[in-house]
Design an enzyme around this catalytic site. Structure first.
Site, PDB file in Angstrom:
ATOM      1  N   GLY A  70     -10.136 -19.962  14.988  1.00  0.00           N
ATOM      2  CA  GLY A  70     -10.131 -18.535  15.349  1.00  0.00           C
ATOM      3  C   GLY A  70     -10.419 -17.610  14.180  1.00  0.00           C
ATOM      4  O   GLY A  70     -10.418 -16.393  14.337  1.00  0.00           O
ATOM      5  N   TYR A  90      -2.262  -9.109  16.707  1.00  0.00           N
ATOM      6  CA  TYR A  90      -2.139  -8.068  15.666  1.00  0.00           C
ATOM      7  C   TYR A  90      -3.228  -7.012  15.820  1.00  0.00           C
ATOM      8  O   TYR A  90      -2.958  -5.807  15.841  1.00  0.00           O
ATOM      9  CB  TYR A  90      -2.208  -8.736  14.287  1.00  0.00           C
ATOM     10  CG  TYR A  90      -2.368  -7.785  13.128  1.00  0.00           C
ATOM     11  CD1 TYR A  90      -1.282  -7.060  12.628  1.00  0.00           C
ATOM     12  CD2 TYR A  90      -3.607  -7.601  12.503  1.00  0.00           C
ATOM     13  CE1 TYR A  90      -1.428  -6.186  11.555  1.00  0.00           C
ATOM     14  CE2 TYR A  90      -3.766  -6.735  11.441  1.00  0.00           C
ATOM     15  CZ  TYR A  90      -2.676  -6.032  10.972  1.00  0.00           C
ATOM     16  OH  TYR A  90      -2.834  -5.172   9.906  1.00  0.00           O
ATOM     17  N   ARG A 150     -15.270 -11.383   3.601  1.00  0.00           N
ATOM     18  CA  ARG A 150     -14.411 -10.254   3.951  1.00  0.00           C
ATOM     19  C   ARG A 150     -14.840  -9.047   3.126  1.00  0.00           C
ATOM     20  O   ARG A 150     -15.537  -9.186   2.124  1.00  0.00           O
ATOM     21  CB  ARG A 150     -12.929 -10.579   3.639  1.00  0.00           C
ATOM     22  CG  ARG A 150     -12.346 -11.724   4.472  1.00  0.00           C
ATOM     23  CD  ARG A 150     -12.190 -11.344   5.930  1.00  0.00           C
ATOM     24  NE  ARG A 150     -11.634 -12.424   6.730  1.00  0.00           N
ATOM     25  CZ  ARG A 150     -12.364 -13.343   7.358  1.00  0.00           C
ATOM     26  NH1 ARG A 150     -13.695 -13.338   7.279  1.00  0.00           N
ATOM     27  NH2 ARG A 150     -11.794 -14.280   8.078  1.00  0.00           N
ATOM     28  N   ALA A 179       4.182   1.397   8.265  1.00  0.00           N
ATOM     29  CA  ALA A 179       5.132   0.339   8.626  1.00  0.00           C
ATOM     30  C   ALA A 179       4.534  -0.506   9.743  1.00  0.00           C
ATOM     31  O   ALA A 179       4.021   0.022  10.723  1.00  0.00           O
ATOM     32  CB  ALA A 179       6.454   0.954   9.088  1.00  0.00           C
ATOM     33  N   ALA A 180       4.573  -1.809   9.576  1.00  0.00           N
ATOM     34  CA  ALA A 180       3.951  -2.677  10.582  1.00  0.00           C
ATOM     35  C   ALA A 180       4.411  -4.107  10.408  1.00  0.00           C
ATOM     36  O   ALA A 180       4.872  -4.509   9.330  1.00  0.00           O
ATOM     37  CB  ALA A 180       2.426  -2.630  10.453  1.00  0.00           C
ATOM     38  N   LYS A 191      -2.929  -3.035  17.031  1.00  0.00           N
ATOM     39  CA  LYS A 191      -3.409  -1.914  16.205  1.00  0.00           C
ATOM     40  C   LYS A 191      -4.374  -1.043  17.014  1.00  0.00           C
ATOM     41  O   LYS A 191      -4.338   0.184  16.938  1.00  0.00           O
ATOM     42  CB  LYS A 191      -4.104  -2.454  14.950  1.00  0.00           C
ATOM     43  CG  LYS A 191      -3.151  -3.036  13.912  1.00  0.00           C
ATOM     44  CD  LYS A 191      -2.441  -1.925  13.153  1.00  0.00           C
ATOM     45  CE  LYS A 191      -1.583  -2.461  12.023  1.00  0.00           C
ATOM     46  NZ  LYS A 191      -0.857  -1.406  11.322  1.00  0.00           N
ATOM     47  N   ILE A 234       0.849  -1.202   0.000  1.00  0.00           N
ATOM     48  CA  ILE A 234       0.000   0.000   0.000  1.00  0.00           C
ATOM     49  C   ILE A 234       0.884   1.251   0.000  1.00  0.00           C
ATOM     50  O   ILE A 234       0.637   2.213  -0.734  1.00  0.00           O
ATOM     51  CB  ILE A 234      -0.944   0.022   1.225  1.00  0.00           C
ATOM     52  CG1 ILE A 234      -1.797  -1.250   1.295  1.00  0.00           C
ATOM     53  CG2 ILE A 234      -1.836   1.253   1.183  1.00  0.00           C
ATOM     54  CD1 ILE A 234      -2.607  -1.404   2.596  1.00  0.00           C
ATOM     55  N   ASP A 250      11.615   2.681   5.860  1.00  0.00           N
ATOM     56  CA  ASP A 250      11.275   1.265   5.703  1.00  0.00           C
ATOM     57  C   ASP A 250      12.500   0.445   6.073  1.00  0.00           C
ATOM     58  O   ASP A 250      13.612   0.785   5.661  1.00  0.00           O
ATOM     59  CB  ASP A 250      10.837   0.966   4.255  1.00  0.00           C
ATOM     60  CG  ASP A 250       9.989  -0.295   4.163  1.00  0.00           C
ATOM     61  OD1 ASP A 250      10.508  -1.382   4.539  1.00  0.00           O
ATOM     62  OD2 ASP A 250       8.829  -0.213   3.733  1.00  0.00           O
ATOM     63  N   ARG A 309      -9.383 -22.757   9.545  1.00  0.00           N
ATOM     64  CA  ARG A 309      -8.343 -22.342  10.502  1.00  0.00           C
ATOM     65  C   ARG A 309      -9.020 -21.907  11.791  1.00  0.00           C
ATOM     66  O   ARG A 309      -9.969 -21.114  11.755  1.00  0.00           O
ATOM     67  CB  ARG A 309      -7.545 -21.182   9.921  1.00  0.00           C
ATOM     68  CG  ARG A 309      -6.655 -21.620   8.792  1.00  0.00           C
ATOM     69  CD  ARG A 309      -5.998 -20.404   8.192  1.00  0.00           C
ATOM     70  NE  ARG A 309      -4.896 -20.783   7.321  1.00  0.00           N
ATOM     71  CZ  ARG A 309      -4.511 -20.070   6.284  1.00  0.00           C
ATOM     72  NH1 ARG A 309      -5.125 -18.953   5.979  1.00  0.00           N
ATOM     73  NH2 ARG A 309      -3.504 -20.471   5.544  1.00  0.00           N
TER      74      ARG A 309
HETATM   75  N1  LIG Z   1      -3.096  -5.243   3.292  1.00  0.00           N
HETATM   76  C1  LIG Z   1      -4.192  -5.207   4.027  1.00  0.00           C
HETATM   77  O1  LIG Z   1      -5.194  -5.834   3.710  1.00  0.00           O
HETATM   78  C2  LIG Z   1      -4.253  -4.368   5.285  1.00  0.00           C
HETATM   79  C3  LIG Z   1      -5.446  -4.360   6.017  1.00  0.00           C
HETATM   80  C4  LIG Z   1      -5.513  -3.583   7.180  1.00  0.00           C
HETATM   81  C5  LIG Z   1      -4.419  -2.838   7.574  1.00  0.00           C
HETATM   82  N2  LIG Z   1      -3.260  -2.881   6.850  1.00  0.00           N
HETATM   83  C6  LIG Z   1      -2.122  -2.089   7.315  1.00  0.00           C
HETATM   84  O2  LIG Z   1      -1.635  -1.292   6.251  1.00  0.00           O
HETATM   85  C7  LIG Z   1      -0.220  -1.135   6.380  1.00  0.00           C
HETATM   86  C8  LIG Z   1       0.476  -1.535   5.090  1.00  0.00           C
HETATM   87  O3  LIG Z   1       0.193  -2.903   4.814  1.00  0.00           O
HETATM   88  P1  LIG Z   1       0.716  -3.625   3.494  1.00  0.00           P
HETATM   89  O4  LIG Z   1      -0.309  -4.640   3.141  1.00  0.00           O
HETATM   90  O5  LIG Z   1       1.142  -2.621   2.489  1.00  0.00           O
HETATM   91  O6  LIG Z   1       1.965  -4.411   4.089  1.00  0.00           O
HETATM   92  P2  LIG Z   1       3.488  -4.517   3.609  1.00  0.00           P
HETATM   93  O7  LIG Z   1       4.126  -5.601   4.400  1.00  0.00           O
HETATM   94  O8  LIG Z   1       3.561  -4.602   2.125  1.00  0.00           O
HETATM   95  O9  LIG Z   1       4.068  -3.110   4.075  1.00  0.00           O
HETATM   96  C9  LIG Z   1       4.598  -2.895   5.349  1.00  0.00           C
HETATM   97  C10 LIG Z   1       5.958  -2.257   5.178  1.00  0.00           C
HETATM   98  O10 LIG Z   1       6.482  -1.954   6.469  1.00  0.00           O
HETATM   99  C11 LIG Z   1       7.853  -2.295   6.497  1.00  0.00           C
HETATM  100  N3  LIG Z   1       8.197  -2.601   7.893  1.00  0.00           N
HETATM  101  C12 LIG Z   1       7.811  -3.676   8.617  1.00  0.00           C
HETATM  102  N4  LIG Z   1       8.311  -3.608   9.852  1.00  0.00           N
HETATM  103  C13 LIG Z   1       9.037  -2.466   9.924  1.00  0.00           C
HETATM  104  C14 LIG Z   1       9.808  -1.846  10.933  1.00  0.00           C
HETATM  105  N5  LIG Z   1       9.949  -2.399  12.142  1.00  0.00           N
HETATM  106  N6  LIG Z   1      10.419  -0.668  10.653  1.00  0.00           N
HETATM  107  C15 LIG Z   1      10.299  -0.103   9.428  1.00  0.00           C
HETATM  108  N7  LIG Z   1       9.586  -0.650   8.427  1.00  0.00           N
HETATM  109  C16 LIG Z   1       8.965  -1.814   8.670  1.00  0.00           C
HETATM  110  C17 LIG Z   1       7.983  -3.500   5.577  1.00  0.00           C
HETATM  111  O11 LIG Z   1       9.301  -3.676   5.072  1.00  0.00           O
HETATM  112  C18 LIG Z   1       6.989  -3.143   4.473  1.00  0.00           C
HETATM  113  O12 LIG Z   1       7.586  -2.432   3.415  1.00  0.00           O
HETATM  114  C19 LIG Z   1       0.179  -1.970   7.592  1.00  0.00           C
HETATM  115  O13 LIG Z   1       0.235  -1.111   8.710  1.00  0.00           O
HETATM  116  C20 LIG Z   1      -0.971  -2.954   7.753  1.00  0.00           C
HETATM  117  O14 LIG Z   1      -1.102  -3.383   9.093  1.00  0.00           O
HETATM  118  C21 LIG Z   1      -3.160  -3.627   5.717  1.00  0.00           C
END
Ligand SMILES: NC(=O)c1ccc[n+]([C@@H]2O[C@H](COP(=O)([O-])OP(=O)(O)OC[C@H]3O[C@@H](n4cnc5c(N)ncnc54)[C@H](O)[C@@H]3O)[C@@H](O)[C@H]2O)c1
Length: 320
Positions: free
Chosen positions: A275, A149, A216, A82-83, A153, A20, A39, A273
């Site tokens: 839960g 998780y 979903r 970042a997460a 959040k 994203i 990142d 799965r």
């Molecule tokens: N994809 C979904 O369906 C979804 C749904 C709800 C929330 N989110 C949230 O949206 C955000 C982006 O999700 P995404 O799907 O693009 O995931 P993603 O894993 O592609 O992006 C997360 C990015 O964070 C970086 N990262 C992880 N840990 C880190 C740290 N400790 N320090 C610095 N960088 C770090 C990773 O390298 C990665 O580039 C996240 O916070 C996720 O929880 C995503």
């Protein structure tokens, strides 16, 4: 409610090399912002990004580096994506999950104070509302996460709200549904679209856990990027669901992907799965009212774009 935008804002995207985040970086650059990225590249890839943004390879749990970076770059808005995003990893190691998803967010909140930056935080709607939540769930439903998780959040959201009360800031949380689109790795909350599209392309049978009736709220990444832009430009802070309000079952997903691929996908079934939520959908009327945001991309169209991306070899710089 939207503040008039100044041309060329200074923005920071944490997790900007992710799925994203990298699309958000493209959108910010396109509107003329100076963009910085934090990142640690643990799951993100530089190859998802163009040359323009300055990439700081920092782990958000490293408070000193985060503070120094933000003091130097002086961002006006921080999009915090970042997460640790793997729900099962959060069950296996809740402390690590909390260190990144709670501790990392606190580090950003602290570092943002001296530069008076607004934070727009990527929270979750899909992993926050519990088994008993009414469908679609609005923001008033009491969160009851089923995994660390979602708990982390929610905890991070609480810190955002606390800082708003303590310091008069306008930090914001977006509770995202299951985001899907080009550039997505087949892990995370909505990886199923990318996984099934891959199966369809290779002529393999996708595995469905359970009977496939579980639903979903799949929201297209381009629409999610627009929600971040709108939230960054909106003066008040708040918490908004970002979803379509529509439930899509796994079996319906298989049907949409079969149509996009023009071949009949024959799933195999594996035990459910433990839960896993049976149903999830997000009421996003508040985001429409307050942010002027609507989920514009029908699921058939979004899935067709994911399939085209898979068909083209899954390029990291794929457009929306
Ligand atoms: N994809 C979904 O369906 C979804 C749904 C709800 C929330 N989110 C949230 O949206 C955000 C982006 O999700 P995404 O799907 O693009 O995931 P993603 O894993 O592609 O992006 C997360 C990015 O964070 C970086 N990262 C992880 N840990 C880190 C740290 N400790 N320090 C610095 N960088 C770090 C990773 O390298 C990665 O580039 C996240 O916070 C996720 O929880 C995503």
């Amino acid at each position: 409610m939207s503040a008039p935008r100044l041309p060329g804002m200074r923005t920071l995207v944490t997790g900007g090399a992710g799925f994203i985040g990298s699309h958000l970086v493209d959108a910010l650059l396109q509107r003329g912002d100076t963009v910085h990225v934090i990142d640690d590249l643990s799951s993100g890839r530089r190859s998802r990004l163009p040359q323009d943004p300055t990439v700081w390879e920092i782990d958000i749990t490293d408070a000193a580096s985060v503070t120094a970076m933000i003091a130097e770059a002086q961002p006006q808005v921080i999009y915090h994506l970042a997460a640790q995003i793997d729900v099962r990893a959060s069950v296996a190691d809740p402390a690590r999950d909390a260190a990144v998803n709670v501790g990392g967010t606190i580090n950003l909140l602290q570092a943002a104070r001296p530069v008076e930056a607004k934070i727009v935080f990527a929270s979750t709607g899909g992993a926050l509302y519990g088994m008993e939540a009414p469908i679609p769930s609005d923001e008033q439903v009491q969160p009851a996460p089923e995994a660390p998780y979602g708990t982390a959040k929610y905890c991070a959201e609480q810190y955002l709200g606390l800082f708003n009360r303590l310091y008069g800031t306008r930090h914001t949380a977006l509770r995202l549904g299951n985001v899907y689109g080009p550039r997505q790795d087949p892990g995370g909350e909505a990886g199923v679209v990318a996984i099934f599209a891959g199966c369809a392309h290779r002529g393999q049978q996708p595995t469905i856990f359970g009977d496939g009736a579980q639903t979903r709220d799949y929201v297209y990444v381009g629409d999610v990027v627009n929600a971040f832009l709108a939230a960054g430009d909106t003066r008040p802070g708040g918490v908004w669901n970002i979803g379509t309000g529509q439930e899509t079952s796994v079996l319906e997903l298989v049907k949409h992907i079969s149509q996009a691929a023009d071949r009949n996908l024959e799933p195999v079934f594996a035990p459910a799965r433990p839960g896993e939520l049976q149903r999830s959908a997000l009421e996003a009327a508040a985001a429409q009212r307050d942010l002027g945001w609507i989920p514009a991309t029908p699921i058939e169209e979004g899935i067709a774009r994911v399939y085209a991306w898979v068909h083209n070899g899954q390029p990291d710089r794929a457009a929306l």
